[in-house]
Motif scaffolding. Structure first.
Motif, PDB file in Angstrom:
ATOM      1  N   PRO A   1      97.596  67.238  41.983  1.00  0.00           N
ATOM      2  CA  PRO A   1      96.153  67.485  41.920  1.00  0.00           C
ATOM      3  C   PRO A   1      95.747  68.925  41.623  1.00  0.00           C
ATOM      4  CG  PRO A   1      96.652  65.994  43.719  1.00  0.00           C
ATOM      5  CD  PRO A   1      97.966  66.477  43.191  1.00  0.00           C
ATOM      6  N   PHE A   2      96.388  69.896  42.246  1.00  0.00           N
ATOM      7  CA  PHE A   2      96.014  71.285  41.988  1.00  0.00           C
ATOM      8  C   PHE A   2      96.325  71.680  40.546  1.00  0.00           C
ATOM      9  CE2 PHE A   2      96.831  75.912  42.033  1.00  0.00           C
ATOM     10  CZ  PHE A   2      95.574  76.349  42.445  1.00  0.00           C
ATOM     11  N   TYR A   3      97.427  71.176  40.009  1.00  0.00           N
ATOM     12  CA  TYR A   3      97.786  71.435  38.605  1.00  0.00           C
ATOM     13  C   TYR A   3      96.743  70.811  37.673  1.00  0.00           C
ATOM     14  CZ  TYR A   3     101.249  72.214  34.820  1.00  0.00           C
ATOM     15  OH  TYR A   3     101.939  72.638  33.694  1.00  0.00           O
TER      16      TYR A   3
ATOM     17  N   ASP B   1      93.307  85.193  48.394  1.00  0.00           N
ATOM     18  CA  ASP B   1      93.414  83.761  48.592  1.00  0.00           C
ATOM     19  C   ASP B   1      94.361  83.157  47.555  1.00  0.00           C
ATOM     20  OD1 ASP B   1      92.241  80.897  47.671  1.00  0.00           O
ATOM     21  OD2 ASP B   1      91.921  81.193  49.821  1.00  0.00           O
ATOM     22  N   PRO B   2      95.391  82.404  47.981  1.00  0.00           N
ATOM     23  CA  PRO B   2      96.375  81.858  47.033  1.00  0.00           C
ATOM     24  C   PRO B   2      95.760  81.002  45.933  1.00  0.00           C
ATOM     25  CG  PRO B   2      97.220  81.699  49.266  1.00  0.00           C
ATOM     26  CD  PRO B   2      95.790  82.130  49.389  1.00  0.00           C
ATOM     27  N   HIS B   3      94.772  80.181  46.283  1.00  0.00           N
ATOM     28  CA  HIS B   3      94.090  79.348  45.289  1.00  0.00           C
ATOM     29  C   HIS B   3      93.394  80.222  44.250  1.00  0.00           C
ATOM     30  CE1 HIS B   3      91.423  75.561  44.592  1.00  0.00           C
ATOM     31  NE2 HIS B   3      91.177  76.422  43.618  1.00  0.00           N
ATOM     32  N   HIS B   4      92.649  81.207  44.699  1.00  0.00           N
ATOM     33  CA  HIS B   4      91.928  82.099  43.781  1.00  0.00           C
ATOM     34  C   HIS B   4      92.889  82.874  42.886  1.00  0.00           C
ATOM     35  CE1 HIS B   4      88.238  82.311  46.704  1.00  0.00           C
ATOM     36  NE2 HIS B   4      88.407  81.117  46.158  1.00  0.00           N
ATOM     37  N   ILE B   5      94.004  83.291  43.447  1.00  0.00           N
ATOM     38  CA  ILE B   5      94.993  84.074  42.692  1.00  0.00           C
ATOM     39  C   ILE B   5      95.510  83.278  41.495  1.00  0.00           C
ATOM     40  CG2 ILE B   5      97.390  84.898  42.832  1.00  0.00           C
ATOM     41  CD1 ILE B   5      96.663  85.967  45.656  1.00  0.00           C
ATOM     42  N   VAL B   6      95.821  82.012  41.714  1.00  0.00           N
ATOM     43  CA  VAL B   6      96.327  81.172  40.625  1.00  0.00           C
ATOM     44  C   VAL B   6      95.219  80.843  39.637  1.00  0.00           C
ATOM     45  CG1 VAL B   6      97.471  79.016  40.018  1.00  0.00           C
ATOM     46  CG2 VAL B   6      98.088  80.195  42.138  1.00  0.00           C
TER      47      VAL B   6
ATOM     48  N   TYR C   1     105.527  81.591  47.820  1.00  0.00           N
ATOM     49  CA  TYR C   1     105.899  80.598  48.834  1.00  0.00           C
ATOM     50  C   TYR C   1     104.721  79.730  49.291  1.00  0.00           C
ATOM     51  CZ  TYR C   1     109.896  83.740  49.065  1.00  0.00           C
ATOM     52  OH  TYR C   1     110.977  84.512  48.752  1.00  0.00           O
ATOM     53  N   HIS C   2     103.515  80.077  48.901  1.00  0.00           N
ATOM     54  CA  HIS C   2     102.352  79.304  49.338  1.00  0.00           C
ATOM     55  C   HIS C   2     102.365  77.915  48.700  1.00  0.00           C
ATOM     56  CE1 HIS C   2      99.977  82.061  51.753  1.00  0.00           C
ATOM     57  NE2 HIS C   2     100.319  83.022  50.931  1.00  0.00           N
ATOM     58  N   LEU C   3     102.083  76.905  49.496  1.00  0.00           N
ATOM     59  CA  LEU C   3     101.937  75.536  49.003  1.00  0.00           C
ATOM     60  C   LEU C   3     100.450  75.261  48.880  1.00  0.00           C
ATOM     61  CD1 LEU C   3     103.544  73.008  48.216  1.00  0.00           C
ATOM     62  CD2 LEU C   3     103.271  72.216  50.585  1.00  0.00           C
ATOM     63  N   ILE C   4      99.981  75.126  47.638  1.00  0.00           N
ATOM     64  CA  ILE C   4      98.554  75.005  47.367  1.00  0.00           C
ATOM     65  C   ILE C   4      98.238  73.543  47.057  1.00  0.00           C
ATOM     66  CG2 ILE C   4      96.639  75.882  45.974  1.00  0.00           C
ATOM     67  CD1 ILE C   4      98.557  78.241  45.220  1.00  0.00           C
ATOM     68  N   GLY C   5      97.287  72.993  47.780  1.00  0.00           N
ATOM     69  CA  GLY C   5      96.907  71.610  47.545  1.00  0.00           C
ATOM     70  C   GLY C   5      97.951  70.597  47.946  1.00  0.00           C
ATOM     71  N   GLY C   6      98.944  71.023  48.717  1.00  0.00           N
ATOM     72  CA  GLY C   6      99.952  70.099  49.212  1.00  0.00           C
ATOM     73  C   GLY C   6     101.109  69.826  48.274  1.00  0.00           C
ATOM     74  N   HIS C   7     101.034  70.293  47.010  1.00  0.00           N
ATOM     75  CA  HIS C   7     102.084  69.996  46.035  1.00  0.00           C
ATOM     76  C   HIS C   7     102.537  71.217  45.237  1.00  0.00           C
ATOM     77  CE1 HIS C   7     100.127  66.073  46.655  1.00  0.00           C
ATOM     78  NE2 HIS C   7     101.281  65.537  46.318  1.00  0.00           N
ATOM     79  N   PHE C   8     101.598  72.095  44.902  1.00  0.00           N
ATOM     80  CA  PHE C   8     101.844  73.169  43.940  1.00  0.00           C
ATOM     81  C   PHE C   8     102.297  74.433  44.667  1.00  0.00           C
ATOM     82  CE2 PHE C   8     100.810  76.559  40.974  1.00  0.00           C
ATOM     83  CZ  PHE C   8     101.011  76.001  39.720  1.00  0.00           C
ATOM     84  N   THR C   9     103.550  74.810  44.469  1.00  0.00           N
ATOM     85  CA  THR C   9     104.082  76.027  45.073  1.00  0.00           C
ATOM     86  C   THR C   9     103.702  77.235  44.220  1.00  0.00           C
ATOM     87  OG1 THR C   9     105.966  74.722  45.833  1.00  0.00           O
ATOM     88  CG2 THR C   9     106.169  77.107  45.986  1.00  0.00           C
TER      89      THR C   9
END
Length: 202
Positions: A38-40, A166-171, A130-138
């Protein structure tokens, strides 16, 4: 501006995934994305939307094991699709750059449709991988996606995170910066006569 459609359809099937990617460089940013990660999906939707590249991605893979194989194979196909759609690169701007903020995060992307694959990726804070974003995307997959796209599209790509927490914002800032840089680089420039290189080929 050009009689040739700048489109591509790439299919890839392995024991780990099945991927279909379709792109239109002269689109409006229409996307249809389904990767099972989902995050991808969110990142690829942003990539299409902000590059104005119409993008269809349908992928199924062994995400019950890990997202890595599916994410990588989609990125490979996306790079190959960009290479095919660009053709001989006649009339393109060739270079593109963008700075994109997302709240506290700020990313810069610079693209050269050079025919020579290269990636420079820097600036992410320690531990982002190492952050796991959205439960799937490392977090480590961000660099891997950028590297796979650059190498299979034969483009030179520099992506730098200038700030972010924030890991989400960074990606997301990086994907959006890539989108805007690609939008500029693949754009047709009516002043460009032929292939934009002193060598006569890209």
């Amino acid at each position: 501006m050009t009689a040739t459609k700048r489109t591509a359809r790439i299919e890839r099937a392995t024991s780990e995934s099945s991927v279909l990617v379709e792109i239109d460089l002269d689109g409006t940013g229409r996307t249809e994305i389904s990767t099972g990660v989902p995050f991808y999906d969110h990142m690829l939707t942003a990539l299409g939307k902000h590059s104005l590249i119409d993008l269809t991605v349908r992928a199924e893979g062994d995400t019950h094991i890990d997202a890595h194989h599916t994410v990588e194979d989609v990125a490979i196909c996306l790079g190959e699709a960009l290479k095919v759609a660009l053709g001989d690169k006649r009339g393109i701007a060739r270079f593109g750059d963008a700075h994109v903020p997302l709240d506290e995060a700020l990313a810069r992307a610079v693209v050269d449709v050079s025919g020579r694959p290269y990636l420079v990726h820097e600036g992410e804070p320690a531990g982002q991988e190492y952050h796991l974003i959205g439960g799937h995307f490392t977090g480590s997959l961000t660099r891997h996606v950028l590297e796979s796209i650059a190498h299979h599209a034969n483009i030179c790509l520099h992506v730098t995170l200038l700030s972010g927490r924030d890991p989400h914002h960074i990606v997301e800032a990086q994907f959006k910066a890539l989108a805007r840089a690609l939008r500029a680089a693949v754009a047709l420039d009516p002043r460009v006569d032929g292939i934009p290189s002193t060598k006569g080929a890209l």
